[in-house]
Write a protein that holds these residues in place. Structure first.
Motif, short mmCIF file in Angstrom:
data_model
loop_
_atom_site.label_atom_id
_atom_site.label_comp_id
_atom_site.label_asym_id
_atom_site.label_seq_id
_atom_site.Cartn_x
_atom_site.Cartn_y
_atom_site.Cartn_z
N GLY A 320 0.80 -1.22 0.00
CA GLY A 320 0.00 0.00 0.00
C GLY A 320 0.82 1.26 0.00
O GLY A 320 0.26 2.36 -0.13
N LYS A 321 2.12 1.15 0.15
CA LYS A 321 2.98 2.34 0.17
C LYS A 321 3.93 2.29 -1.03
O LYS A 321 4.30 1.23 -1.51
CB LYS A 321 3.79 2.39 1.46
N SER A 322 4.33 3.47 -1.48
CA SER A 322 5.22 3.55 -2.64
C SER A 322 6.68 3.50 -2.19
O SER A 322 6.99 3.71 -1.00
CB SER A 322 4.97 4.83 -3.43
N LEU A 323 7.55 3.27 -3.14
CA LEU A 323 8.98 3.24 -2.84
C LEU A 323 9.45 4.59 -2.30
O LEU A 323 10.30 4.65 -1.40
CB LEU A 323 9.77 2.87 -4.10
N ALA A 324 8.89 5.68 -2.85
CA ALA A 324 9.29 7.01 -2.39
C ALA A 324 8.84 7.24 -0.95
O ALA A 324 9.58 7.78 -0.13
CB ALA A 324 8.71 8.07 -3.32
N GLN A 325 7.62 6.84 -0.63
CA GLN A 325 7.12 7.01 0.74
C GLN A 325 7.95 6.19 1.74
O GLN A 325 8.21 6.64 2.86
CB GLN A 325 5.65 6.59 0.82
N LEU A 326 8.35 5.03 1.32
CA LEU A 326 9.11 4.15 2.22
C LEU A 326 10.59 4.52 2.27
O LEU A 326 11.29 4.02 3.16
CB LEU A 326 8.99 2.69 1.73
N ARG A 327 11.03 5.39 1.36
CA ARG A 327 12.47 5.64 1.18
C ARG A 327 13.19 4.30 1.09
O ARG A 327 14.20 4.04 1.74
CB ARG A 327 13.02 6.50 2.32
N PHE A 328 12.59 3.44 0.25
CA PHE A 328 13.00 2.04 0.16
C PHE A 328 14.49 1.89 -0.14
O PHE A 328 15.19 1.08 0.47
CB PHE A 328 12.16 1.34 -0.93
N GLY A 329 14.96 2.68 -1.11
CA GLY A 329 16.36 2.56 -1.50
C GLY A 329 17.32 2.86 -0.38
O GLY A 329 18.31 2.16 -0.17
N HIS A 330 17.05 3.92 0.39
CA HIS A 330 17.96 4.31 1.47
C HIS A 330 17.84 3.38 2.68
O HIS A 330 18.83 3.07 3.33
CB HIS A 330 17.69 5.76 1.88
N VAL A 331 16.62 2.95 2.98
CA VAL A 331 16.44 2.07 4.14
C VAL A 331 17.12 0.72 3.93
O VAL A 331 17.81 0.20 4.81
CB VAL A 331 14.94 1.89 4.44
N TYR A 332 16.94 0.15 2.73
CA TYR A 332 17.47 -1.19 2.47
C TYR A 332 18.80 -1.16 1.70
O TYR A 332 19.37 -2.22 1.44
CB TYR A 332 16.45 -2.00 1.67
N ARG A 333 19.27 0.03 1.34
CA ARG A 333 20.53 0.19 0.60
C ARG A 333 20.52 -0.58 -0.73
O ARG A 333 21.45 -1.29 -1.06
CB ARG A 333 21.72 -0.26 1.46
N VAL A 334 19.43 -0.44 -1.46
CA VAL A 334 19.29 -1.10 -2.76
C VAL A 334 18.70 -0.11 -3.76
O VAL A 334 18.14 0.91 -3.37
CB VAL A 334 18.38 -2.35 -2.68
#
Length: 587
Positions: A320-334
């Motif tokens: 339900g959340k987007s990659l931008a909202q999750l800051r997915f790249g920075h949180v998981y370093r991917v």
């Protein structure tokens, strides 16, 4: 016949039987040879161990390390991308063979085939061609190029070392080149014809189990000078691309009203859906880029990058959340390179798509980042593989070190063994290779083989075994002149190298060739060249040379495919050797 001569001949026969039968690994056979000669006193301890300190052995080990610097940095990957852009099969085959022949003149040909094998397979499959039409030419071209220089193959170095041990002058770095170029030209022309008429077409293989399967949604950035700039969206994707579609074109963060009717501009972000491998081919052809998000996600440049498939798990807090909202790249370093979703496809920028349970993210990450993902209960890591890449800094430094090592040897400033060792040290000091990577790069089986069989050459000379074999095996040919003897030596070596290690064949024949030349009162150098070339060009069996064995399984060939195409080429090279060797190396 002295006892030492009897022992040497028995060891010689036993070595031939073991090499041909392959009941024991070649390095183990080499150690048995060394131990037998030492135990029976045919050679002294110093002579028995001289193979480990031989310039040939040390240079071969150093060249493995120098080759690894180019291989691990990805310096040759650009060549693979160049091949993937060639449309005509004959031109693709020609370019491949010329590139492989050139590089294998300076880099261990086994390492060259290991680098080019996946590149060639991906390039030809992308063009809808069968790899079986290209992999035997790949192996043979590495052998063509290897004979052109002293360092192109371990056999050349071995022949040079044995010659010097026997009091012969040895060879310069490029002394083989003028003759070797004739073999390269003839071999390439023959393979272009054979590729069409003699090589089997075994079809296009299915994608391997580790391929990224399914259709992905991918967002690609259009950089300056991309060939897609100025094209209408309707023709932006090449017509030969299978299962690749342009969905949207985002400009300044907003989708164009009619993406297929407007021209693509630099800075646009293209939302594409299709098969991952086809998307990657289109991306390379059009010079498009994945979004790098942030430089701090690069990690250590020395770390290998991996592609992994990560599925959003049931009950995941990410749903339900987007990659931008999750800051997915920075949180998981991917970095997320693509999203796979069944059903209706969203037409939003990749980082604005709300994630759903079952979505599969294709991520670019280091091994340590993937370990963190693996421990997160909100996602399931379902597959990974190493991602090919080019490290610009390490690639440039590796090329410069290799060029410097060869250059100072060519100029005569230092022996090749010294320059290659300094080159190995430079790669480690410059952090192009870690020490453990340098040690791992050396094929120790080849080193043990070289060190173990060199004492047999000493024993053949010291005990008179070489003179005895030359007198009884080749002596009857001396009345026909050196040219007939040269033809016999080449043919003998070529036959032996088809059924045993090429280095072992060279060690057995070199002392015989030298003794034959001395008994005839002619220069031994033409005979030594014949041994080097015949031992380094094995085409008739898949087990006669390491590169043949490498492509045998990868190409799906049958054993009979090699003699069908290889025996005529062996005969061609034999005839060329008899005609050309005396012209460049007179008797």
């Amino acid at each position: 016949m002295t006892p030492d001569l009897w022992i040497t001949l028995v060891v010689l026969v036993g070595a031939v039987v073991l090499f041909v039968s392959e009941k024991l690994p070649v390095d183990v056979v080499a150690l048995l040879i060394l131990g037998s000669l030492l135990v029976f006193g045919v050679v002294s301890p110093g002579e028995a161990l001289s193979g480990f300190s031989s310039p040939a052995t040390i240079t071969v080990a150093a060249m493995f390390v120098l080759s690894a610097g180019l291989q691990r940095s990805g310096a040759l990957r650009g060549v693979g991308e160049l091949l993937s852009r060639v449309r005509w099969p004959w031109l693709l085959g020609l370019l491949m063979m010329l590139l492989v022949a050139f590089t294998s003149a300076f880099i261990n040909n086994t390492a060259i085939v290991a680098v080019f094998l996946p590149l060639v397979i991906s390039a030809v499959v992308a063009r809808g061609l069968s790899p079986s039409k290209f992999l035997i030419p790949l192996s043979f071209a590495a052998q063509f190029g290897g004979v052109c220089t002293l360092i192109g193959t371990s056999t050349n170095l071995l022949v040079d070392s044995l010659a010097r041990q026997s009091g012969q002058p040895g060879f310069a770095l490029f002394e083989f080149a003028s003759l070797g170029l004739w073999f390269v030209v003839a071999g390439v022309l023959y393979m272009l014809v054979a590729q069409r008429f003699l090589l089997p077409d075994l079809g296009i293989p299915d994608s391997g189990a580790d391929d990224h399967r399914g259709r992905y949604l991918v967002e690609l950035r259009v950089p300056e000078k991309s060939p897609v700039i100025g094209r209408l969206g309707s023709v932006a994707i090449p017509v030969d691309a299978k299962d690749v579609f342009l969905l949207e074109n985002f400009r300044d963060g907003r989708p164009l009203a009619q993406p297929r009717a407007e021209a693509v501009a630099a800075g646009d972000r293209l939302l594409i859906r299709g098969d991952w491998n086809e998307i990657e081919r289109v991306r390379r052809d059009l010079q498009l880029r994945h979004d790098n998000v942030a430089r701090d996600l690069d990690g250590d440049p020395a770390d290998a990058r991996l592609h992994a498939e990560v599925m959003i798990a049931p009950g995941s807090p990410l749903a339900g959340k987007s990659l931008a909202q999750l800051r997915f790249g920075h949180v998981y370093r991917v970095r997320v390179h693509g999203v796979q979703r069944s059903g209706t496809q969203p037409r939003l920028p990749l980082d604005h798509i709300p994630l759903a349970v079952g979505d599969i993210l294709l991520v670019d990450a280091t091994a340590s980042a993937l370990e963190d993902l693996r421990s997160d209960p909100g996602v399931v890591l379902i597959g990974q593989r190493e991602q090919p890449r080019v490290d610009g800094r390490r690639a440039l430094l590796s090329l410069l070190v290799m060029a410097a090592a060869i250059g100072v040897a060519v100029l005569g400033w230092m022996p090749i063994v010294a320059s290659s060792l300094l080159g190995c040290a430079a790669l480690v000091v410059l952090r192009c290779l870690r020490p453990e990577e340098a040690y791992a790069a050396v094929d120790w089986r080849v080193i043990i083989l070289l060190a173990g069989v060199l004492p047999l050459g000493i024993a053949l000379q010291k005990s008179g075994g070489a003179d005895w074999v030359a007198q009884h095996a080749l002596g009857w040919l001396s009345g026909y002149g050196p040219l007939v003897t040269l033809a016999a030596i080449y043919l003998l070596t070529a036959l032996m190298t088809e059924v045993m290690s090429n280095n072992a064949a060279a060690v057995l024949v070199v002392p015989i060739a030298i003794s034959t030349a001395e008994s005839m009162g002619v220069d031994a150098k033409p005979f030594l060249v014949a041994v080097a070339f015949a031992a380094s060009t094995s085409f008739a069996t898949p087990v006669g040379y390491q590169t043949n064995t490498m492509v045998y399984t990868a190409g799906g060939y049958r054993f009979s495919d090699f003699p069908k195409i290889g025996i005529p080429l062996n005969l061609l090279f034999w005839a060329m050797a008899v005609i050309l060797i005396p012209r460049y190396f007179p008797f």
